[in-house]
Scaffold this motif. Sequence first.
Motif, PDB file in Angstrom:
ATOM      1  N   VAL A  20       0.748  -1.126   0.212  1.00 54.05           N
ATOM      2  CA  VAL A  20       0.081  -0.096  -0.039  1.00 54.05           C
ATOM      3  C   VAL A  20       1.070   1.321   0.375  1.00 54.05           C
ATOM      4  N   GLU A  21       2.082   1.390   1.254  1.00 56.02           N
ATOM      5  CA  GLU A  21       2.912   2.754   0.567  1.00 56.02           C
ATOM      6  C   GLU A  21       3.415   2.851  -0.865  1.00 56.02           C
ATOM      7  N   GLN A  22       3.820   1.702  -0.586  1.00 59.04           N
ATOM      8  CA  GLN A  22       4.558   1.304  -1.998  1.00 59.04           C
ATOM      9  C   GLN A  22       3.829   2.232  -3.681  1.00 59.04           C
ATOM     10  N   ALA A  23       2.474   1.978  -3.373  1.00 56.03           N
ATOM     11  CA  ALA A  23       1.397   2.517  -4.235  1.00 56.03           C
ATOM     12  C   ALA A  23       0.819   3.957  -4.245  1.00 56.03           C
ATOM     13  N   ARG A  24       1.551   3.794  -3.668  1.00 57.15           N
ATOM     14  CA  ARG A  24       1.055   5.716  -2.745  1.00 57.15           C
ATOM     15  C   ARG A  24       2.173   6.601  -3.560  1.00 57.15           C
ATOM     16  N   VAL A  25       3.406   6.218  -2.847  1.00 52.41           N
ATOM     17  CA  VAL A  25       4.922   6.183  -3.076  1.00 52.41           C
ATOM     18  C   VAL A  25       5.151   6.457  -4.898  1.00 52.41           C
ATOM     19  N   ARG A  26       4.882   5.007  -5.623  1.00 46.78           N
ATOM     20  CA  ARG A  26       4.758   5.246  -7.359  1.00 46.78           C
ATOM     21  C   ARG A  26       4.691   5.308  -7.727  1.00 46.78           C
ATOM     22  N   LEU A  27       3.089   5.395  -7.478  1.00 51.77           N
ATOM     23  CA  LEU A  27       1.833   5.159  -8.452  1.00 51.77           C
ATOM     24  C   LEU A  27       1.022   6.831  -8.463  1.00 51.77           C
ATOM     25  N   PHE A  28       0.474   6.873  -6.994  1.00 48.61           N
ATOM     26  CA  PHE A  28      -0.325   7.652  -7.153  1.00 48.61           C
ATOM     27  C   PHE A  28       0.183   8.565  -7.329  1.00 48.61           C
ATOM     28  N   SER A  29       1.553   8.827  -7.062  1.00 44.35           N
ATOM     29  CA  SER A  29       2.340  10.790  -6.495  1.00 44.35           C
ATOM     30  C   SER A  29       2.454  11.045  -8.782  1.00 44.35           C
ATOM     31  N   GLN A  30       2.219   9.917  -9.378  1.00 45.65           N
ATOM     32  CA  GLN A  30       2.446   9.968 -10.932  1.00 45.65           C
ATOM     33  C   GLN A  30       1.059  11.151 -10.959  1.00 45.65           C
ATOM     34  N   PHE A  31       0.160  11.684 -10.528  1.00 44.32           N
ATOM     35  CA  PHE A  31      -1.024  12.284 -10.626  1.00 44.32           C
ATOM     36  C   PHE A  31      -0.961  13.378 -10.006  1.00 44.32           C
ATOM     37  N   ASP A  32       0.005  13.989  -9.356  1.00 41.35           N
ATOM     38  CA  ASP A  32      -0.161  15.147  -8.426  1.00 41.35           C
ATOM     39  C   ASP A  32      -0.009  16.645  -9.119  1.00 41.35           C
ATOM     40  N   ASN A  33       0.304  15.976  -9.983  1.00 46.32           N
ATOM     41  CA  ASN A  33       0.304  17.555 -10.938  1.00 46.32           C
ATOM     42  C   ASN A  33      -0.444  17.912 -12.199  1.00 46.32           C
ATOM     43  N   ILE A  34      -1.452  16.882 -12.418  1.00 50.51           N
ATOM     44  CA  ILE A  34      -2.541  16.199 -13.761  1.00 50.51           C
ATOM     45  C   ILE A  34      -2.395  17.787 -14.569  1.00 50.51           C
ATOM     46  N   GLN A  35      -2.886  18.744 -13.464  1.00 54.37           N
ATOM     47  CA  GLN A  35      -3.543  20.217 -13.706  1.00 54.37           C
ATOM     48  C   GLN A  35      -2.243  20.767 -14.913  1.00 54.37           C
ATOM     49  N   GLU A  36      -1.375  20.887 -14.326  1.00 55.49           N
ATOM     50  CA  GLU A  36      -0.090  20.576 -14.723  1.00 55.49           C
ATOM     51  C   GLU A  36       0.083  20.727 -16.685  1.00 55.49           C
ATOM     52  N   ASP A  37       0.345  18.909 -15.852  1.00 56.76           N
ATOM     53  CA  ASP A  37       0.358  17.924 -17.312  1.00 56.76           C
ATOM     54  C   ASP A  37      -0.354  18.995 -18.011  1.00 56.76           C
ATOM     55  N   ALA A  38      -1.401  18.707 -18.084  1.00 53.27           N
ATOM     56  CA  ALA A  38      -3.376  18.713 -18.953  1.00 53.27           C
ATOM     57  C   ALA A  38      -2.696  20.393 -19.815  1.00 53.27           C
ATOM     58  N   PHE A  39      -2.107  21.361 -19.240  1.00 56.24           N
ATOM     59  CA  PHE A  39      -1.378  22.295 -19.632  1.00 56.24           C
ATOM     60  C   PHE A  39      -0.315  22.142 -20.643  1.00 56.24           C
ATOM     61  N   GLU A  40       0.670  21.925 -20.423  1.00 57.18           N
ATOM     62  CA  GLU A  40       1.347  21.262 -21.080  1.00 57.18           C
ATOM     63  C   GLU A  40       1.308  20.774 -22.343  1.00 57.18           C
ATOM     64  N   ALA A  41       0.176  19.532 -22.437  1.00 58.46           N
ATOM     65  CA  ALA A  41       0.043  19.110 -23.104  1.00 58.46           C
ATOM     66  C   ALA A  41      -0.263  19.658 -24.326  1.00 58.46           C
ATOM     67  N   SER A  42      -1.563  21.091 -23.615  1.00 55.24           N
ATOM     68  CA  SER A  42      -1.894  22.095 -25.063  1.00 55.24           C
ATOM     69  C   SER A  42      -0.579  22.868 -25.470  1.00 55.24           C
ATOM     70  N   GLU A  43       0.348  22.929 -24.561  1.00 59.93           N
ATOM     71  CA  GLU A  43       0.971  23.815 -25.430  1.00 59.93           C
ATOM     72  C   GLU A  43       2.042  23.264 -26.121  1.00 59.93           C
ATOM     73  N   ASP A  63      -9.212   9.620 -15.153  1.00 63.20           N
ATOM     74  CA  ASP A  63      -9.762   8.402 -15.575  1.00 63.20           C
ATOM     75  C   ASP A  63      -8.833   7.505 -15.306  1.00 63.20           C
ATOM     76  N   ILE A  64      -7.721   7.510 -15.337  1.00 62.79           N
ATOM     77  CA  ILE A  64      -6.584   6.837 -15.535  1.00 62.79           C
ATOM     78  C   ILE A  64      -6.299   6.711 -13.832  1.00 62.79           C
ATOM     79  N   HIS A  65      -6.353   7.956 -13.287  1.00 68.58           N
ATOM     80  CA  HIS A  65      -6.192   8.156 -11.171  1.00 68.58           C
ATOM     81  C   HIS A  65      -6.992   6.892 -10.571  1.00 68.58           C
TER      82      HIS A  65
END
Length: 269
Positions: free
Chosen positions: A32-55, A92-94
Amino acid sequence: MVFRDLKGKKLTLFEMWQPFRQSILHRHKFYVEQARVRLFSQFDNIQEDAFEASEEWLEAQSRHFDPDRHDPADLCERANNIQIEFYQLLVDIHERTRLSVVAGIYHEWEKQFRQWTHDEIRRWYRGDNVLSKIWSVDVGKLAELFACLGWNFKNESYFPKLNACRLVVNVFKHGDGSSLNKLKQDYPDYLFNPLQKFDDMFSGINHLDHTALKVSDEHIREFSDAIAEFWKDVPEKIVDLPTASLPNWFKDAVKSDKNANNNEANVNL
């Protein structure tokens, strides 16, 4: 139904070895702890990721921009739509990642519970039908077996979360069905209803389908804690009880073993 050893003493039917208990708890918490660190943390900045995709899309389009044929406002609108779509896809992926982690911890718990039950029974009983039933009956029937022997974990405070976790995993895996109906009835907190504030015929929870299934990081923590509490609650020893009347599915499996001449245990029915 009473089990006896060759000297007539009551058997220890199930035993939870403390190092084994601690090993299970450690592996569960690590997952559970490693899922939080290695998986969930990848979705911490999805707003910025979406903005970069549009840019990035705008930059790619700028190489072919012709002011005589292209409207800058149209490009900006399309870039905005791309940003919104990219963000929603990441959401949705999150969501699916959370549900996959829930499914992982529940299925691992169930397999470990069945394996431990199977291995403990195998110490004093060798019948193929009984041992195979441990893997085929639902968890509720295993709970009946242990309740007959004095450990009724369905009465413990952690069980509602464990049961809710089971239903969530079933809905995630199978979609609409009996588990979804049970979730609506008993655990509606795991279903997101966007129309619940509206007072109309379509705003009720009964109109939701499996796509409404949602779990939060807090829900995952609660499920994880329930599984940990289960393993902590397993008695160190569960002994044969003279007054125990074991479930019919277990008795029927014993009879099948007797008929097949596969029973090597001393069993009094």
